[in-house]
Every structure is written in structure tokens, then in C-alpha cells.
Enzyme design. Structure first.
Site, PDB file in Angstrom:
ATOM      1  CB  CYS A 167      -0.971  -0.017   1.174  1.00  0.00           C
ATOM      2  SG  CYS A 167      -0.194  -0.096   2.788  1.00  0.00           S
TER       3      CYS A 167
ATOM      4  NE  ARG B  36      -3.700   2.665   2.459  1.00  0.00           N
ATOM      5  CZ  ARG B  36      -3.710   3.483   1.411  1.00  0.00           C
ATOM      6  NH1 ARG B  36      -4.843   3.742   0.788  1.00  0.00           N
ATOM      7  NH2 ARG B  36      -2.602   4.060   0.966  1.00  0.00           N
TER       8      ARG B  36
END
Lengths: 302, 170
Positions: A253, A258
Site C-alpha cells: 500500500c 493497509r
């Protein structure tokens, strides 16, 4: 010991995950607050949040101050990890339950770091802080002071769950299974960072060639931050995006938070055989000299 | 060779910011500072309905702030500003603390004095209790206050119509 599965344990099992033992419900956590051998850990993006009220008995692990090396861009070493575990009263036999804000991004990130040090007795509380609060479960500002434990981390395994840029370069060259979990605008190169987040310094926009765009949020139910069922997840990752569970996968990410969420989904909920998280992610790749970048947005990046 | 560089004194912090920063500096560790910041967050009061109601206008939204914060500056009859904020994210505790500090420090000052606030105060306020990404979002809140204060100052200087972003005190 009562071996009959309770209704709350069955709730997770009914969702069909490959490793249902990696996830617990908020109700399960509330029922086990006084159980020995369990330590609940809150890990958030906003470091003040824990102090504003947390699950009774939960300790705070801060992703910046506790898990990252204070000087270079890397994680702490085994000695610092052992000291952290001692401070929060965790022994090698303790089962740690992670939860936090932002749909459990940082909870999954902390679990991923703990696994690098071999602490695999770890679970995530489904729905995290949001669901706990939505259900009106108790919060306290009382900070527990666990008795220091004895903990000796065996070392840090940087190979099993973690990918470095050279691994990713080779992997991309070999057309390996790469998953970009950022927003479609970051993937296309329209944005250099998440909407409503500051630009943390990527000079180039786009994605690693060959990466499939599967934003992390597709794995979560937006109303309460819980994970979708295995069937729903399989439809997204396997049917729609043709990811093969038997093939090695690397997720990335912006800074690896994330993609920890997606790493958890692929490894524990869908049972992919080998999943790694590229924590250098776009803040590294988007600044590297000479690496290939694919960009589908043709305008000026924001 | 003689240096031609001039050394200017750092700009004076406006309003009650010096005393707030001095109080925060008394905290001996990040945990104590965190407690003090949480006290500010507890004092946060959302923008009253006579100033703004949901859905809040996008023009008042702080850009690049993940806590979904909004800022208003209401020009008072005595030509001072009253700052108001909203923080929509349930996890926006730091944003609420900063909003409460900015209100306490700057409300009641004339627009040009409010506009003298700079984003440098964010690391001064939060120190270790902040990540880089979060810090940049909070700095954006301070810039938004600067912007509305500058616009209000320009309005005062030119007598131009007050933009819709500035509700008048009623």
C-alpha cells in the site's frame, strides 16, 4: 474444560474462514476479559485514542513508538521486542488479541509485526474499536500495570511474511501475484497519496507493473468494520481478480498498514499459502530511482 | 567573509498559545502530555447549530485531514473572531484536542492576530503523541484557521462583502 463451542465462537466459524481461530468477536473478548493467558492490545493510528477510553484491561502498543526503530526505517529488533513484551506482561504462552481504530489496520499491522518475532498466539477482534463502541461495550481510562514478564524473542524472521524491494523487483519481473490495496486513484497515478491524507513524500504516482488493484476496504463491512464472509472474500479476490491461493502473493500500500489488513485476509481468512507484506510500499517504490512504474492516469497527479 | 544573514527573532505566538504551550511543557513524559491533551479533547464543543448544521458545507472542510474536520470563523460585533470546529471522525481525538486549543488560544482576537498562527505549533503541542501522517493532517487544520482569518482580515480592510464561509454573529 468445557469443549462445547459457544454461540459466539460458532458465529466466526459459520463464516467459512480457512483459519477461524485467528478472529474473535467483540462478545468473545468481553467474555474473556478476566481470563488468564490472554492479553488484549489496542493499536491505533491516533495515539491519543487509547487514553480517551479502551477495552478494560487492554494495553497500548503504539505502531510508531513501540514497533518501529526510532532512527532508521525498520522495525525494532528482538531485544526491544522482548522488552516490549515484558512491559505489557506477555509471555510466549500468552494469546494476544489485537484491536484498534481504522477498521483494524493497525491491529493487523501489529499482529504482522508480532509474527515476525514468532509470536503466533495472536488474534484480531473483528470490527475493532468501532464495533466495540457501537455495541456500547465498556471502556475505561484506567491503564493496567501488568507484572513484567520474562520474554526472550528468538529473532526476527524477515523472510516468511515480509518482502523487501529487491524481492518485489524480482517478483514483478517474474509476473508474480502482486496486490495493490490502495485506492483506485492512487493505483492509477491520479493521486500520490490517499484522499484526505497528507502526501508522505512519494515523487511518482502509479503502481508496480502487473499489480492488481484490490482496495483493502473491499474486505470489510463499512458499517461496523467487520470482515466479510469467506464466500464474499473469495468472490472478490479469487473469482473477480483471479488470485490463486496456491501461488505466492505480495501485498503493498503506502507504508504497509493497509496491506497488513489484506495480508491478514489472504493468509488467515482465505488460507492463501504464502503471503508477504511489502512494508516499504509506495513511499519506497514511488521514490526509487529506475524501478518500473505503471501509470494509467494521464493527467497531472495530485 | 562576514555573514550577510540576518537573524530575526521568532514570531511571537498569538493569543494564549504561549501559556498553553508552557503548561504542556510541564508534562514530564508523553503519557502525562497525552492526559493533558485528552483534557482539551474533552473540552471540545462542536460548532453550534446557529452557526452551521449538517451536512456541513464543503467550503468549511479542512483539506487533507483524515479526521474530517471543519472550521468556521464568526466575525463578532467587536471585530474579533470566534472560531468553531466540527470533527466528524469518531476517532478524531487529536483533532478535537487541537480544535479546543485553537479556540481557547485564538478566539477573541482580531482577524490579523488569528492569522499569525502557524502550523509549527502542531509538533510543539503534540510532541511524541503524534505520527507524521497525523501531524500533517493537524497542520492542515491550523492552515485552515490561518486562511479563514486572512480572509476575514481582508474583508475588514476592504469592506468587501463577507464570503459565505463566515457566518456573522447573531
Amino acid at each position: 474444560m468445557n469443549m462445547t463451542k459457544t454461540a459466539v465462537e460458532q458465529e466466526i466459524e459459520r463464516r467459512g474462514y480457512a483459519h477461524p481461530e485467528a478472529l474473535v468477536t467483540t462478545e468473545w473478548v468481553q467474555n474473556h476479559l478476566a481470563s488468564s493467558g490472554i492479553r488484549v492490545i489496542e493499536s491505533n493510528e491516533d495515539t491519543l485514542l487509547y487514553g480517551s477510553g479502551h477495552v478494560p484491561g487492554a494495553v497500548h502498543v503504539d505502531w510508531t513508538a513501540d514497533l518501529n526503530d526510532p532512527v532508521r526505517r525498520d522495525y525494532i529488533g528482538p531485544q526491544a521486542f522482548s522488552a516490549l513484551m515484558s512491559r505489557i506482561g506477555v509471555t510466549p504462552e500468552t494469546t494476544v488479541i489485537f484491536y484498534g481504530d481504522k477498521n483494524n489496520w493497525w491491529a493487523c499491522y501489529a499482529l504482522w509485526v508480532f509474527e515476525m518475532f514468532g509470536h503466533t498466539r495472536a488474534k484480531v477482534m473483528d470490527g475493532g474499536r468501532l464495533k466495540w463502541q457501537q455495541e456500547g461495550r465498556p471502556l475505561t481510562r484506567e491503564v493496567p500495570r501488568p507484572a513484567p514478564s520474562t520474554y526472550q524473542a528468538p529473532g526476527r524472521d524477515d523472510r516468511t511474511n515480509r518482502a523487501f524491494r529487491d524481492d518485489v523487483l524480482r517478483f514483478a519481473d517474474a509476473q508474480g501475484q502482486l496486490v495493490d490495496v490502495r485506492s483506485p486513484e492512487e493505483y492509477s497515478g491520479e493521486r500520490l497519496h490517499m484522499a484526505d491524507y497528507p502526501n508522505e513524500g512519494a515523487l511518482r504516482g502509479g503502481h508496480i507493473p502487473g499489480a492488481r488493484s484490490i482496495p483493502w476496504a473491499r474486505a470489510a463491512n463499512p458499517l461496523d468494520g467487520t470482515f466479510k464472509t469467506a464466500d464474499e472474500l473469495r468472490r472478490i479476490y479469487v473469482d473477480e481478480h483471479r488470485l490463486r491461493p496456491d501461488m505466492e502473493t505480495i501485498a503493498y500500500c503506502r507504508i504497509g498498514e493497509r496491506s497488513s489488513h489484506t495480508w491478514f485476509v489472504l493468509k488467515y481468512l482465505l488460507g492463501f499459502e504464502r503471503v508477504r507484506n511489502y512494508d516499504g510500499s509506495w513511499t519506497e517504490w514511488g521514490n526509487l530511482v529506475g524501478v518500473p512504474v505503471e501509470r494509467t492516469f494521464e493527467g497531472q497527479a495530485r | 567573509m562576514e555573514s550577510t544573514e540576518t537573524h530575526e527573532a521568532p514570531p511571537r505566538l498569538p493569543g494564549r498559545l504561549p501559556e498553553i504551550l508552557e503548561t504542556l511543557s510541564l508534562a514530564s513524559d508523553p503519557m502525562m502530555r497525552g492526559e493533558m491533551l485528552l483534557d482539551y479533547a474533552a473540552r471540545f464543543r462542536e460548532v453550534p447549530p446557529e452557526v452551521a448544521r449538517r451536512p456541513f458545507p464543503p467550503v468549511n472542510r479542512v483539506p487533507a485531514c483524515e479526521s474530517d474536520a471543519y472550521v468556521w470563523a464568526v466575525l463578532q460585533p467587536d471585530c474579533t473572531l470566534k472560531l468553531h470546529f466540527a470533527v466528524e471522525s469518531p476517532s478524531g481525538v487529536s483533532a478535537k484536542a487541537l480544535a479546543a486549543i485553537l479556540d481557547r488560544a485564538l478566539s477573541g482576537l482580531p482577524p490579523d492576530a488569528v492569522a499569525a498562527v502557524t502550523p509549527d505549533i502542531v509538533p510543539e503541542i503534540f510532541r511524541a503523541n503524534i505520527s507524521m501522517g497525523k501531524g500533517m493532517g493537524l497542520m492542515s487544520m491550523v492552515r485552515a484557521v490561518q486562511t479563514v482569518a486572512r480572509q476575514a482580515a481582508a474583508f475588514e480592510a476592504t469592506g468587501a462583502p463577507l464570503p459565505a464561509v463566515f457566518p456573522r454573529a447573531r
